[in-house]
Design a protein around this motif. Sequence first.
Motif, short mmCIF file in Angstrom:
data_model
loop_
_atom_site.label_atom_id
_atom_site.label_comp_id
_atom_site.label_asym_id
_atom_site.label_seq_id
_atom_site.Cartn_x
_atom_site.Cartn_y
_atom_site.Cartn_z
N GLU A 703 2.11 16.81 -11.91
CA GLU A 703 0.77 16.62 -12.02
C GLU A 703 -0.37 17.40 -12.46
O GLU A 703 -1.80 17.50 -13.24
CB GLU A 703 0.74 14.89 -12.31
N ALA A 706 -0.07 20.92 -13.54
CA ALA A 706 -0.36 20.01 -14.77
C ALA A 706 -1.89 19.85 -15.54
O ALA A 706 -2.08 21.15 -16.42
CB ALA A 706 0.47 19.00 -15.70
N ARG A 740 4.57 20.13 -19.52
CA ARG A 740 5.65 18.27 -18.76
C ARG A 740 6.72 18.42 -18.60
O ARG A 740 7.46 18.02 -18.22
CB ARG A 740 4.87 17.12 -19.48
N GLU A 744 9.59 18.32 -15.91
CA GLU A 744 10.87 17.29 -15.46
C GLU A 744 12.00 17.91 -15.04
O GLU A 744 12.46 17.38 -13.94
CB GLU A 744 10.82 16.40 -16.69
#
Length: 938
Positions: A703, A706, A740, A744
């Motif tokens: 995260e 990102a 994302r 993933e």
Amino acid sequence: MLGLKLREEFLRQALEETAVELTDKKATGAAQLAAGDFLATTFPSSQALAALEAVSPGKAGPVVLCGPRGLGKSHVLGLVHHALTDSQAVTRWLEGWQKTCALREGMEVITENLHGKNYRAIWDLIFNWHVQGEWARGQWEKLGEHGTQVPPYEVMVELFKKRPTALVLDEYDAWFDALGDSDEPNLQTAALEFLYVLAKVAQDHPDLFVLVLAVGDSGAAAVQDLDPVTVDFAPTPDFTDRRGLLLFKMFENRAGIDESEIRNALSTHVAEFIRLKKVAAGDEGGVWQSFVEAWPFSPALLDVASKRFEHPGLFVRFLAVLFEQNSGSRPVITPAAIAIGDEGGRLAELFDSSADKGDKSLLGIARDNLDALAASASSEDVPPCGWEAVVSSLWLRSLSASGADPSDLQTDVTGEKAQADDDFARSLAALTENCVNVHERDGLLVLENAPNRETRLRKEAACDGNFPGGADRLELISEIKHVIGSVDRVEKMFNLVVLPKTWLTDPWSRLEESERPACWDARITLVVIPEASEKLEGQLGEWLEAHVAERRNTVRFLLPSAKKENIFEDPDLQCLVRSKMLAAAWQAEDPEYKKLEQRCQRELRAVIRKVFTRFAILDVWNGDDASKSKFHIVRQRARGAKLPEAVDEYVRDTLFDPNAFEALLLTLARNSTTVTQLLEAVREPRPNQEHCIPWIGEDALKEKIAEACASGKVDIDTAGGELIRARDDSAEEAVWTKIREQLEDNTKLGDVKILLPKPSSIAEAATDFDSAEAGFEAGDAGDLGDLGRTVDFEPAPELASSIAGDKSGFVVPDEDSGVQAAPEIASSATAGTAAAGACDEPATGAFDAAAEAVTDPVDETPCPGPVGGGSNFKLYHTPPVSLATLLRNIDGWEINDRTVVERFMVKVEKLTGAQLKRLLRHLPEELDISITLQKLED
């Protein structure tokens, strides 16, 4: 014991019957002895005095002595016999006891023990023994057919007129009951009818006839119709009278010992009784009197033993044996004086001859518990009196009463020296812990045949042999996992590993394969350390080096409170976990253990929740000496299942430094690192003893990556070759979605690269900063890629306008070349100051020129020069770099919180309005700030 002597009959080894017979074949019965010999062993009890009063001159009606066998009825009948046959001897005896009573004289006394005698009728006994008996028999027989079934009232009155008579009969009820077994009918009817005749004569002519009968409890109802004077021998709560009788009967010289000597011998014991029982000052005299009257026994012993030995003769013999065994060692004999361990002794023989099955079993249990104490209790817990005294007191009080108050036990074992309260309390605690048959009932300790389940659990839990292979330690590990990690969300987020007792040397051999480092998954690993010490940081560093080969920075440690001993050696935890296991195993034999298992489990888990109060994560790794590594050790308020998430929250919000992670991210991005490489870099400790970046989990770090991409700090090169970057025309949400999607799939992270952003065109790269550098002397410019270059110059208020205008003399010298700034710079310092002010509207020239040369059309006051002036200031400059690099450069330039910085200018090549606003929000509010920018018009 003050020269006190037992009577001769109690000194014999053989335990002979001590009950008195009124008459016997050996002529040794109470009525057959000389008055003086008999009275020497007679105590003026309340029953004796009542019987004498009932047969005194003028008293009418039959007299019945009623009560169980062995309580002294025969002895009192013997006293009545001697009072009627030798009134002078009995009078002297009464005077010796300071008693008085009027006595009859000149009567014919017929005394007989009816039990076992073959009398068909009482009239035969009278006719045979009375001097005029044959005359009376003849008178009755003369009546012939007109006569009655029994001698009539008139004949008996005439007989007793010729010679006043006293009829004293023992065990009348036993004789009467035996008539019912005779072959002759109606004997009992005739006996009862004649008894009514005698009772009426005694009632109507008290000067002629006295009738005295002794019956047991079963015969009391049969004589109540006679309306007798009853002397009750039934046991009563008031033991005072019987106490005196017993002591007189047992001892030759008890009455001759001075009371002051007895009080002196009892001083310590009675003083402790008064203290422990909290006797009120006004009641102390009564307490002293009861102890003096009961001496050489304690009132408690006489009370509880009398309830146990219902047969009075056995009771007296019991006391005699106790005295014989303890007279030389104790100032007072209490329930603690019984030698219960002497299985073959006289006391054991006496007890076994009288005890029922349950009592005998309890004596065996008392002995077993005594053995358990001797084998298990610490030597420091043994009371000065020894364990046998305490168990003896508890045993007898449990037999005869509801149990013993701890103060009762402490009083019982007190002799010439008092027991210290704390020491005795410790001894009692050891007793309850080691005696499986000791129960607590409403504050009293009771010895029972049934085992105390809790004590049995504790007792068996202390035996290591009941838990082969360290089964209890494995169960404790399981309970710790339940307390900390049983919640679903905790199981999903964290991998909980509880290390065994040998965690420092052999952490893995007792654990399952899935709990070892090679099998740790993406969840955050929480390692539970079973102990704490002052050298904990060094131990954790050495442990990581020895037992975790990789990903050392991902481990979080849950720790016990400071200086907590190894939890596998904690006696409380060990007792609870073992008791829980045993209770579970014993449920089949006793369902009550199910409740105990549940209770032990609740208590165990409550203790576990309080054990782990801290956590640790790695801060600085020392690769040369792991024992010198540093850890963050933080105390937490959260407990149990809330602890893992509380630790995670603290690590994310307090210990994790986003700037440090971003600096690492940008550094690695220069070399086009992959996401996998970045994550692995964080999983391991930082080299060169740098502060580690706390591991907050793979998802949380992805995260952060990102966020960096969405804000334009880095670009993402996907596994498919697509470049994800934030630009003015890019919607931030769309960038987030793309990033994302790429992060993933963990299987592709090794192909996803992180890059530093690149300008989209040559035009964007050719900034005004490059124009400013065009005026530098090429030969002296050096390598602009080297960060941290300095320019030595004499700054002046006109510097901004000088740089904005003619920059041909502005030289960036090499640090070691010795080249000086061009003289034009120095001369420009005196050219004027008008261009140094602030500006309200942008200049029309290039962006950098507008930023560096601003004129305020209203206020032409020149800007003040540098603080201190002169050559104390140096110019520091970097080309466009990342924020993390800038921060490191500032540290390298030795700029601290108090360093004075002047003419600070920030130049950004291109940014969006949102980025501009975000940048401005982070500027200090107390500064006056002027900005210049170029906006792209539609």
